[in-house]
Design a protein around this motif. Structure first.
Motif, short mmCIF file in Angstrom:
data_model
loop_
_atom_site.label_atom_id
_atom_site.label_comp_id
_atom_site.label_asym_id
_atom_site.label_seq_id
_atom_site.Cartn_x
_atom_site.Cartn_y
_atom_site.Cartn_z
N ALA A 106 29.44 19.13 -7.47
CA ALA A 106 29.92 19.14 -8.85
C ALA A 106 31.42 19.46 -8.95
O ALA A 106 32.03 19.23 -9.99
CB ALA A 106 29.12 20.14 -9.68
N PHE A 107 32.00 20.00 -7.88
CA PHE A 107 33.40 20.44 -7.95
C PHE A 107 34.39 19.28 -8.10
O PHE A 107 35.28 19.34 -8.96
CB PHE A 107 33.74 21.28 -6.71
CG PHE A 107 35.14 21.83 -6.74
CD1 PHE A 107 35.49 22.85 -7.62
CD2 PHE A 107 36.13 21.31 -5.91
CE1 PHE A 107 36.78 23.35 -7.66
CE2 PHE A 107 37.42 21.80 -5.95
CZ PHE A 107 37.75 22.81 -6.83
N LEU A 108 34.20 18.24 -7.31
CA LEU A 108 35.11 17.09 -7.40
C LEU A 108 35.02 16.40 -8.78
O LEU A 108 36.06 16.17 -9.41
CB LEU A 108 34.84 16.10 -6.25
CG LEU A 108 35.60 14.78 -6.27
CD1 LEU A 108 37.11 14.99 -6.22
CD2 LEU A 108 35.17 13.89 -5.10
N PRO A 109 33.79 16.12 -9.27
CA PRO A 109 33.71 15.56 -10.63
C PRO A 109 34.36 16.46 -11.68
O PRO A 109 35.03 15.99 -12.60
CB PRO A 109 32.20 15.44 -10.89
CG PRO A 109 31.58 15.37 -9.55
CD PRO A 109 32.46 16.16 -8.62
N LYS A 110 34.18 17.80 -11.52
CA LYS A 110 34.76 18.72 -12.49
C LYS A 110 36.28 18.62 -12.49
O LYS A 110 36.91 18.55 -13.55
CB LYS A 110 34.32 20.16 -12.20
CG LYS A 110 34.87 21.14 -13.23
CD LYS A 110 34.45 22.57 -13.02
CE LYS A 110 35.14 23.46 -14.05
NZ LYS A 110 34.78 24.87 -13.95
N VAL A 156 29.61 21.09 -18.24
CA VAL A 156 28.35 20.77 -17.56
C VAL A 156 28.55 20.83 -16.04
O VAL A 156 27.75 21.44 -15.31
CB VAL A 156 27.84 19.38 -17.99
CG1 VAL A 156 26.68 18.92 -17.12
CG2 VAL A 156 27.43 19.40 -19.45
N MET A 157 29.64 20.24 -15.55
CA MET A 157 29.91 20.25 -14.11
C MET A 157 30.19 21.68 -13.63
O MET A 157 29.78 22.05 -12.53
CB MET A 157 31.10 19.33 -13.78
CG MET A 157 30.77 17.87 -13.88
SD MET A 157 29.37 17.45 -12.80
CE MET A 157 28.84 15.93 -13.54
N ILE A 161 28.09 23.68 -10.69
CA ILE A 161 28.64 24.18 -9.42
C ILE A 161 27.75 25.29 -8.86
O ILE A 161 27.52 25.36 -7.66
CB ILE A 161 30.10 24.68 -9.60
CG1 ILE A 161 31.05 23.49 -9.72
CG2 ILE A 161 30.55 25.55 -8.41
CD1 ILE A 161 32.49 23.85 -9.99
N GLY A 162 27.22 26.11 -9.74
CA GLY A 162 26.38 27.21 -9.30
C GLY A 162 24.97 26.80 -8.87
O GLY A 162 24.22 27.62 -8.37
N PHE A 163 24.63 25.54 -9.09
CA PHE A 163 23.24 25.13 -8.83
C PHE A 163 23.08 24.01 -7.81
O PHE A 163 21.99 23.77 -7.33
CB PHE A 163 22.55 24.70 -10.13
CG PHE A 163 22.24 25.87 -11.03
CD1 PHE A 163 21.05 26.56 -10.91
CD2 PHE A 163 23.17 26.29 -11.97
CE1 PHE A 163 20.78 27.63 -11.72
CE2 PHE A 163 22.91 27.38 -12.79
CZ PHE A 163 21.70 28.05 -12.65
N VAL A 164 24.18 23.28 -7.50
CA VAL A 164 24.01 22.18 -6.54
C VAL A 164 24.72 22.47 -5.22
O VAL A 164 25.55 23.36 -5.15
CB VAL A 164 24.54 20.83 -7.10
CG1 VAL A 164 23.71 20.40 -8.28
CG2 VAL A 164 26.01 20.91 -7.45
#
Lengths: 164, 164
Positions: A106-110, A156-157, A161-164
């Motif tokens: 999720a970090f890159l999309p964020k 959302v992203m 981050i904390g879950f994926v």
């Protein structure tokens, strides 16, 4: 959708961050991370909340007695300072665990959404929200929807981050 | 005999609580929505507080600022309370044992009392002072107190999730 999957050549940068003094200093404490994250959330409330007020106004929901220009003008400093705080704390959170960010899906999309949102906010959206009329045209409404999509996406992203 | 712990235990064992707790998706989505509701409610609350303190929207009377922001505040409040109730429902025992959750409840009560005192005293005569700058000391105290207590609510709320 992580840096490790799409841009593996960036690993030296993440490794370097992981060995900095700052990273080790944050890792060495238990209280810095939660405190930083909480300040990050407080800034989020101010930033996302104010931008939502402006988006909703452009869409014709709420605050209808004031023109978008008046609201945008009043909120400008408020949004800027929240953005500064959220970027500084966000950077500290990144420096606390760079290798996790490298592998996180999720970090890159964020980050992609974040830079798009900031760019959009200070160019197209700034122009769209500078209407000094009570009625807002369709283009401004569309800009408000894009703004909502971008800033919600970051939220959302960020949560993901904390879950994926 | 009724006890808060007994109630929490009963609530924890209900099927709704168990389902939320055991679902991998529902809990993070609820947390994210709770935060979104928070931003939706807190941004307009802060706007009104900052007007009372005398830092924003000072060219408009207090009552006008209030009615511009109140509908969005209620929408956000409803959203936040409904997601908050479901979050509590999923882990009441954890909340019961958490020092930070208790701190959060205390500050929620203070925030409520502050609003109650403000609206039943100085706000009743708002029509006499709402366009004067600076605003009366008691209005400024109420605005300042609201800003501080809500910040503490958010702070303690985030810390509840850390299991510290």
């Amino acid at each position: 959708m992580s840096f490790s999957a799409l841009f593996p050549s960036t690993i030296p940068f993440f490794r370097w961050c992981d060995q900095t003094w700052l990273c080790n200093a944050i890792k060495g404490t238990t209280w810095v991370f939660p405190l930083t994250e909480t300040i990050h959330i407080l800034a989020l409330v101010v930033l996302l909340g104010s931008i939502m007020l402006l988006d909703f106004r452009l869409l014709g929901i709420g605050i209808r007695n004031w023109t978008p220009w008046r609201i945008a003008n009043e909120l400008r400093r408020y949004i800027l300072w929240a953005l500064v705080v959220i970027l500084v704390t966000g950077w500290l959170l990144f420096m606390a665990e760079p290798m996790k960010a490298y592998d996180n899906m999720a970090f890159l999309p964020k980050m992609t959404l974040l830079f798009s949102a900031i760019l959009f906010h200070y160019t197209v959206f700034r122009k769209a929200s500078s209407i000094d009329k009570l009625y807002t045209p369709v283009t401004a409404k569309f800009a408000a929807l894009v703004s909502l999509f971008l800033w919600f996406g970051i939220g959302v992203m960020g949560r993901a981050i904390g879950f994926v | 005999m009724f006890s808060i712990l007994g109630f929490c235990q009963w609530l924890q064992d209900t099927s709704i609580g168990t389902q939320i707790r055991e679902s991998t998706l529902v809990f993070p989505v609820l947390e994210g929505s709770h935060l979104l509701g928070l931003a939706l409610m807190m941004a307009p609350v802060m706007m009104y507080d900052l007007r009372l303190v005398g830092l924003m929207w000072t060219s408009d009377p207090v009552s006008k600022v209030k009615w511009q922001f109140l509908p969005i505040t209620f929408a956000g409040f409803f959203f936040m309370v409904s997601t908050g109730v479901l979050l509590f429902w999923s882990e009441p025992i954890k909340c019961y044992n958490s020092l930070y959750f208790r701190v959060k409840v205390v500050f929620l009560i203070i925030a409520g009392l502050n609003a109650l005192v403000f609206h039943s005293t100085i706000d009743r005569t708002a029509s006499q002072w709402e366009s004067t700058i600076p605003t009366p000391t008691r209005a400024r105290i109420a605005g300042f107190c609201s800003l501080i207590t809500w910040t503490m609510v958010i702070f303690a709320g985030r810390y509840t999730a850390y299991n510290l």
